[in-house]
Design an enzyme around this catalytic site. Structure first.
Site, PDB file in Angstrom:
ATOM      1  N   ARG A  46      -0.610  -2.753   8.769  1.00 17.79           N
ATOM      2  CA  ARG A  46      -0.628  -2.281  10.161  1.00 17.79           C
ATOM      3  C   ARG A  46      -1.900  -2.795  10.821  1.00 17.79           C
ATOM      4  NH1 ARG A  46       2.454   1.529   7.469  1.00 17.79           N
ATOM      5  NH2 ARG A  46       4.595   1.334   8.226  1.00 17.79           N
TER       6      ARG A  46
ATOM      7  N   HIS B 149      11.143  -1.751   5.316  1.00 20.25           N
ATOM      8  CA  HIS B 149       9.795  -2.155   5.731  1.00 20.25           C
ATOM      9  C   HIS B 149       9.601  -3.655   5.510  1.00 20.25           C
ATOM     10  CE1 HIS B 149       8.007   1.749   6.755  1.00 20.25           C
ATOM     11  NE2 HIS B 149       8.791   2.249   5.819  1.00 20.25           N
TER      12      HIS B 149
ATOM     13  N   ASP C 233       4.666  -5.196   5.033  1.00 17.11           N
ATOM     14  CA  ASP C 233       5.359  -4.167   5.820  1.00 17.11           C
ATOM     15  C   ASP C 233       5.993  -4.826   7.038  1.00 17.11           C
ATOM     16  OD1 ASP C 233       6.141  -1.587   6.934  1.00 17.11           O
ATOM     17  OD2 ASP C 233       4.637  -0.730   5.584  1.00 17.11           O
TER      18      ASP C 233
ATOM     19  N   TRP D  60      -2.922   5.043   5.568  1.00 15.53           N
ATOM     20  CA  TRP D  60      -2.049   4.209   6.411  1.00 15.53           C
ATOM     21  C   TRP D  60      -2.801   3.891   7.690  1.00 15.53           C
ATOM     22  CZ3 TRP D  60       2.066   2.609   3.841  1.00 15.53           C
ATOM     23  CH2 TRP D  60       2.582   3.404   2.812  1.00 15.53           C
ATOM     24  N   THR D  61      -2.610   2.675   8.219  1.00 14.25           N
ATOM     25  CA  THR D  61      -3.535   2.258   9.276  1.00 14.25           C
ATOM     26  C   THR D  61      -2.883   2.001  10.643  1.00 14.25           C
ATOM     27  OG1 THR D  61      -3.372  -0.022   8.455  1.00 14.25           O
ATOM     28  CG2 THR D  61      -5.221   1.301   7.649  1.00 14.25           C
ATOM     29  N   GLU D  62      -1.772   2.682  10.932  1.00 14.01           N
ATOM     30  CA  GLU D  62      -1.206   2.511  12.277  1.00 14.01           C
ATOM     31  C   GLU D  62      -2.259   2.811  13.357  1.00 14.01           C
ATOM     32  OE1 GLU D  62       0.348   4.148   9.843  1.00 14.01           O
ATOM     33  OE2 GLU D  62       2.530   3.924   9.972  1.00 14.01           O
TER      34      GLU D  62
ATOM     35  N   TRP E  85       5.819  11.249  -2.233  1.00 17.15           N
ATOM     36  CA  TRP E  85       5.074  11.372  -0.968  1.00 17.15           C
ATOM     37  C   TRP E  85       5.669  12.404  -0.036  1.00 17.15           C
ATOM     38  CZ3 TRP E  85       6.543   9.855   4.139  1.00 17.15           C
ATOM     39  CH2 TRP E  85       7.799   9.241   4.244  1.00 17.15           C
TER      40      TRP E  85
ATOM     41  N   PHE F   7      -4.609  10.609   4.053  1.00 14.10           N
ATOM     42  CA  PHE F   7      -5.901  10.667   4.734  1.00 14.10           C
ATOM     43  C   PHE F   7      -5.845  10.003   6.115  1.00 14.10           C
ATOM     44  CE2 PHE F   7      -8.069  10.837   0.281  1.00 14.10           C
ATOM     45  CZ  PHE F   7      -7.568  12.120   0.094  1.00 14.10           C
ATOM     46  N   ASP F   8      -4.628   9.634   6.542  1.00 13.09           N
ATOM     47  CA  ASP F   8      -4.481   9.228   7.952  1.00 13.09           C
ATOM     48  C   ASP F   8      -4.194  10.457   8.819  1.00 13.09           C
ATOM     49  OD1 ASP F   8      -1.977   9.440   6.657  1.00 13.09           O
ATOM     50  OD2 ASP F   8      -1.010   8.016   8.016  1.00 13.09           O
TER      51      ASP F   8
ATOM     52  N   ASP G 283      10.679   3.021   0.183  1.00  9.29           N
ATOM     53  CA  ASP G 283      10.751   4.173   1.090  1.00  9.29           C
ATOM     54  C   ASP G 283      11.476   3.804   2.385  1.00  9.29           C
ATOM     55  OD1 ASP G 283       8.568   2.438   1.614  1.00  9.29           O
ATOM     56  OD2 ASP G 283       7.726   3.895   3.000  1.00  9.29           O
ATOM     57  N   GLU G 284      11.972   4.839   3.038  1.00 12.60           N
ATOM     58  CA  GLU G 284      12.484   4.759   4.412  1.00 12.60           C
ATOM     59  C   GLU G 284      13.386   3.539   4.640  1.00 12.60           C
ATOM     60  OE1 GLU G 284       8.919   7.057   6.726  1.00 12.60           O
ATOM     61  OE2 GLU G 284       8.549   4.954   6.291  1.00 12.60           O
TER      62      GLU G 284
END
Ligand code: ACM
Length: 544
Positions: A172, A274, A201, A478-480, A403, A429-430, A336-337
């Protein structure tokens, strides 16, 4: 009355003594057994680091770590010379109960001995020595006028869990190599041993694959990025291209850097979802006859990998190069997802399901993951995936990273599979750690320090035998909404410190008040290491 008084006095004495121990021995994570002793060892320019030939490089590493702040160029020698003082690193097979990562540390006035059965234990022993020294030892510049004293003590220590991890999403927002190394240093400093590197991703593919260069040439860059959460329409974009990737030489350099610090890197190559950056680079991997861009917003991409044999081969080619770069046992394949509508709407995917005798898309996903599980197992590796890989049936060798709460992990452990606990509730931790008022924009949630510290990775619904499948736990970054490395540090620390204690320290030794007291010293170390940690808050309450 007298006994009540005696009891009260005894209690006060215990509190004073434990606070004293926290101040004199502010080690994070808290060791298993710490016996305070009288007196000090003082580091002097003449102190010798004693090793044998197999531990010499560790001795040199310790000398290098002690050098900047003290200005001492300590010699590393095979023999103890003269009367000391010396610091000895010694392999000792009789400590096998402590495992390969455990160590025994004895600090006496004239010598320090670190003993362990293997190199990781010696390394953790010297990480503890660093934390017994005045915190200025972490200064990058020489500080005059400090007595480099280490309080006498005997410590016997070994980790509770074998998987003590931190994750970092570099898709991200791309993070420079120097920062990845700093992050690995922080992992090692906290006696954690696993770096989960989220490399692909929808919004970017960040690892060079020689056979498929467009993965990074095209998939490594997006045109622009969504501003804010993008909840209101029309969405606003920043108009600035964003991207970057790591060459294979750079990856090898980082893997070697981590190995020297006893950190194993678990690379993550996301599939079948993803995957929009890869599909943007190679449209034949997708389900639609359409050219997609590398995703510019958050959430899921618009397509997932198709289920053609050519796509399976493509991804196995990618994994073959990944295995060549990363020697660790585990390879993460995401999982995932995965929105199932892409396969539902695809005649080719439906035909494939019929051909394989599968009755729904969950089973198709499970088939996909099993193909990767078999491939990795054939190469002596193990597959790890997010807990959605349970849907439609778990692949035989799969390890589950739980998760969406701990339920997936519980189901997997009950089925005899290994598990890493990474629940959003305690280890993302986001999420906000304070506020949200006054905090920079985050993805949501609320996970203050005390909540991370309270996390118990082994749910009490598991039997003792099932509980053994919990390999450990991991913190996710996660860095969005985390645009640069300074912000990563702000979100990851001090929560990483709390998680370090969750995965290292026995439950009986865990104590939040005591941890917090040690953390006030530890925060000074982090500041000297130029870490942009969040201000310490013992009991953060949500403000909205
Ligand atoms: C995840 O947060 N989608 C694993």
């Amino acid at each position: 009355m007298k006994s009540v008084l005696q009891c009260g006095l005894l209690w006060m004495l215990i509190i004073i003594m434990s606070s004293y121990a926290n101040q004199i021995y502010p080690v994070i994570p808290q060791p298993v057994d710490l016996q305070p002793e009288e007196g000090f060892f003082e580091l002097k320019p003449a102190t010798v680091i004693v090793t044998d030939s197999s531990t010499r490089h560790l001795g040199q590493m310790l000398a290098d770590k002690l050098m900047p702040a003290t200005g001492y160029h300590l010699s590393v020698s095979r023999r103890s010379v003269g009367e000391g003082p010396w610091i000895e690193l010694k392999l000792n097979d009789s400590l096998e109960d402590l495992g390969t990562e455990g160590y025994r540390l004895r600090v006496q006035a004239d010598r320090i001995t670190i003993e362990a059965t293997a190199q990781p234990g010696l390394f953790y022993g010297f990480m503890t020595i660093m934390q017994l020294l005045p915190e200025e030892i972490y200064s990058p510049d020489t500080i005059e006028g400090i007595q480099w004293k280490i309080p006498c003590v005997t410590i016997t220590d070994t980790p509770r869990f074998q998987w003590r991890g931190m994750h970092l999403d570099v898709c991200r927002h791309f993070m420079p190599i120097e920062f990845v190394k700093k992050y690995i240093d922080l992992i090692a400093m906290h006696k954690m041993n696993t770096f989960h590197w989220h490399l692909t991703d929808d919004q970017g593919w960040r690892i060079e694959i020689k056979k498929y260069p467009k993965l990074t040439e095209v998939g490594g860059w997006r045109k622009e990025t969504l501003v804010g959460r993008g909840k209101s329409l029309p969405r606003e974009f920043d108009g600035t291209p964003h991207g970057g990737f790591y060459t294979q030489d750079e990856v090898r350099d980082i893997v070697a850097y981590a190995k020297e610090r006893f950190v194993t890197i678990v690379p993550e190559i996301e599939m079948p979802g993803h995957s929009q950056a890869a599909i943007a680079a190679y449209p034949e991997l997708g389900n639609y006859d359409k050219q997609f861009d590398v995703c510019r917003w958050w959430g899921y991409g618009e397509d997932v990998f198709n289920v053609e044999e050519s796509t399976i081969t493509f991804l196995q080619d990618v994994l073959a190069e990944v295995m060549d770069l990363f020697p660790g046992k585990f390879i993460h394949i995401g999982g995932d997802e995965v929105p199932k509508n892409h396969w539902k709407n695809s005649p080719a995917a439906q035909a494939r399901m019929t051909e394989l005798g599968l009755s729904n898309e969950e089973q198709l996903q499970s088939w996909f993951i099993k193909r990767m599980d078999t491939f990795l197992a054939e190469h002596g590796r193990r597959l790890v995936g997010w807990d959605e890989i349970l849907e439609g049936g778990l692949a035989p060798g799969a390890t589950v990273m739980s998760w969406r709460g701990t339920e997936g992990g519980i189901a997997a452990a009950q089925a005899g599979h290994d598990v890493v606990m990474a629940p959003g509730s305690h280890t993302y931790f986001d999420y906000y750690q304070a506020g949200p008022a006054g905090e920079p924009l985050a993805i949501g949630g609320f996970t203050p320090l005390q909540k991370v510290y309270a996390f118990e990775p082994v749910p009490d619904t598991l039997t003792e035998q099932q509980g053994k499948h919990i390999l450990g736990a991991q913190g996710q970054v996660w860095t969005e909404f985390i645009l640069d490395s300074d912000h990563v540090e702000y979100m990851a620390l001090p929560r990483m410190c709390a998680l370090a204690e969750v995965v290292w320290t026995p439950v009986a030794q865990k104590d939040y008040d005591a941890f917090y007291e040690r953390l006030t010293t530890h925060a000074q170390r982090l500041k000297l290491l130029d870490v942009n940690l969040h201000p310490l808050l013992k009991q953060a309450e949500k403000t909205e």
